[in-house]
Design an enzyme around this catalytic site. Structure first.
Site, PDB file in Angstrom:
ATOM      1  N   ASP A 121      -8.741  -6.216  -5.251  1.00 58.78           N
ATOM      2  CA  ASP A 121      -8.304  -4.883  -4.831  1.00 58.78           C
ATOM      3  C   ASP A 121      -8.872  -3.839  -5.789  1.00 58.78           C
ATOM      4  OD1 ASP A 121      -6.955  -2.607  -3.954  1.00 58.78           O
ATOM      5  OD2 ASP A 121      -5.036  -3.631  -3.738  1.00 58.78           O
ATOM      6  N   ARG A 129     -12.472   7.498   8.041  1.00 54.65           N
ATOM      7  CA  ARG A 129     -12.027   6.107   8.109  1.00 54.65           C
ATOM      8  C   ARG A 129     -13.092   5.164   7.537  1.00 54.65           C
ATOM      9  NH1 ARG A 129      -7.270   3.435   8.274  1.00 54.65           N
ATOM     10  NH2 ARG A 129      -7.341   1.562   9.540  1.00 54.65           N
ATOM     11  N   HIS A 179      -8.274  -4.795  -0.964  1.00 51.99           N
ATOM     12  CA  HIS A 179      -6.938  -4.285  -0.647  1.00 51.99           C
ATOM     13  C   HIS A 179      -6.431  -4.824   0.679  1.00 51.99           C
ATOM     14  CE1 HIS A 179      -3.580  -1.529  -0.742  1.00 51.99           C
ATOM     15  NE2 HIS A 179      -3.936  -1.007   0.416  1.00 51.99           N
ATOM     16  N   ASP A 180      -7.326  -4.995   1.642  1.00 60.94           N
ATOM     17  CA  ASP A 180      -6.921  -5.518   2.949  1.00 60.94           C
ATOM     18  C   ASP A 180      -6.470  -6.973   2.895  1.00 60.94           C
ATOM     19  OD1 ASP A 180      -7.210  -3.210   4.351  1.00 60.94           O
ATOM     20  OD2 ASP A 180      -9.017  -3.788   5.438  1.00 60.94           O
ATOM     21  N   SER A 206       0.838  -1.193   0.000  1.00 58.31           N
ATOM     22  CA  SER A 206       0.000   0.000   0.000  1.00 58.31           C
ATOM     23  C   SER A 206       0.883   1.258   0.000  1.00 58.31           C
ATOM     24  CB  SER A 206      -0.954  -0.042   1.189  1.00 58.31           C
ATOM     25  OG  SER A 206      -1.951   0.939   1.088  1.00 58.31           O
TER      26      SER A 206
END
Length: 337
Positions: free
Chosen positions: A288, A201, A317-318, A135
């Site tokens: 992702d 967030r 993505h995580d 990332s």
């Protein structure tokens, strides 16, 4: 485990033309630097992580894993602007005797990398056996491998890019808008902008996980039709970051994120990436939506001699944080060969 602190000698000049009167860098190490000093595995961390890799990257700094401290001298340094020890908005500005808050000077990914290069020099580290970045950490790793190719033997780039895309910048801007909508943001208080930070967030998390991840894990229970798990999950994640971070650091690092362009002033991306001499591994994640597999394959194509692998995961993505078994299967032979 508390971080160690390195202080750079004298003021630190930033690419933006500003100056930090002093720069302290928080860092962690694991394992032992060998006599040949050729067993360094340097990890560049992502947006809100810290320098304690074992804390935020599960099942990596362990025996038999790709960051095995019995084999590697693992180093991770906290980035400029962060809330975890390195000089940032809540630190004191020596010129005023007050915390920087919103006046913390703008900085770039290149500044972060230059700071960590100074730390490596200060630790007596010449060559880096493997430089690993996921990332925003991958932004740093790309920049370091381009700016100092002779120092890096192996380069592992996971779910990242050589330049911040308009899509990624748009995600960041939406989060900044959420923070700015909090009327307390800008006030000289440690807790300013916290409601905005929680909202930011929650917005960011949508791009980190994507639809497959949410639809797999946040289905409503039939017995509670009015209590949406996805809603409580968003609230929980926003509150979780609010309790451990601050809005000024988050805002500043998002701005730095958007400066990333390894080709800036170097004749463009292809020419810049052509400087990389490290053996390079590029890892994409099937779902992702920030750094898509197509973009990751394009990055691989621009780095001479690189190899490409892909993690199959529903967690977007995580996936680089969740799929540690797949990641270890890919990185362990790359780093130990």
């Amino acid at each position: 485990m508390e971080p160690q602190i390195y202080r750079t000698p004298g003021p630190f000049e930033l690419e933006t033309g500003h100056t930090l009167p002093e720069l302290r860098i928080a860092y962690h190490t694991y394992g032992t630097l060998n006599a040949a000093k050729d067993n360094v595995a340097w990890v560049c961390h992502a947006l809100t992580a810290n320098s304690d890799v074992a804390d935020w990257w599960p099942h990596t700094v362990e025996a038999g894993r790709f960051l095995d401290p019995a084999r590697h001298f693992v180093v991770c340094a906290n980035i400029i602007g962060s809330h975890y020890g390195t000089t940032g908005p809540l630190h004191m500005n020596p010129a005023t005797g007050q915390p920087w808050y919103k006046d913390f000077p703008p900085f770039t990914i290149r500044d972060i990398v230059r700071a960590h290069r100074q730390l490596a020099d200060g630790l007596g580290i010449g060559r880096i056996g493997t430089l690993v970045g996921s990332s925003v950490g991958g932004f740093q790793a790309v920049e370091w491998a381009v700016s100092e190719p002779e120092r890096i033997d192996r380069l592992a780039l996971i779910a990242t890019a050589a330049k911040a895309s308009p899509w990624a910048i748009a995600i960041d801007e939406t989060q900044r808008m959420a923070i700015e909508a909090d009327t307390s943001f800008g006030q000289p208080r440690d807790d300013a902008g916290m409601k905005g930070l929680a909202a930011a967030r929650a917005i960011g998390l949508l791009s980190y996980r994507g639809p497959e991840g949410y639809n797999l894990t946040q289905q409503d229970r039939e017995e509670h039709p009015a209590a949406h798990r996805a809603c409580t999950y968003q609230q929980y994640q926003g509150e979780k970051l609010r309790r451990r971070y601050n809005a000024y650091s988050y805002y500043a690092i998002l701005n730095a994120f958007d400066t990333h362009d390894a080709g800036r002033g170097r004749g463009g991306l292809e020419q810049a990436l052509g400087r990389i001499t490290a053996r390079t591994l590029v890892v994409g994640i099937t779902t992702d939506i920030i750094f898509t597999p197509e973009e990751m394959r394009h990055l691989h194509a621009m780095i001479p001699g690189s190899v490409y692998h892909e993690i199959n995961s529903p967690f977007g993505h995580d996936g680089f944080l969740v799929e540690h078994e797949q990641l270890n299967h890919i990185l362990l032979p790359f780093m130990n060969n």
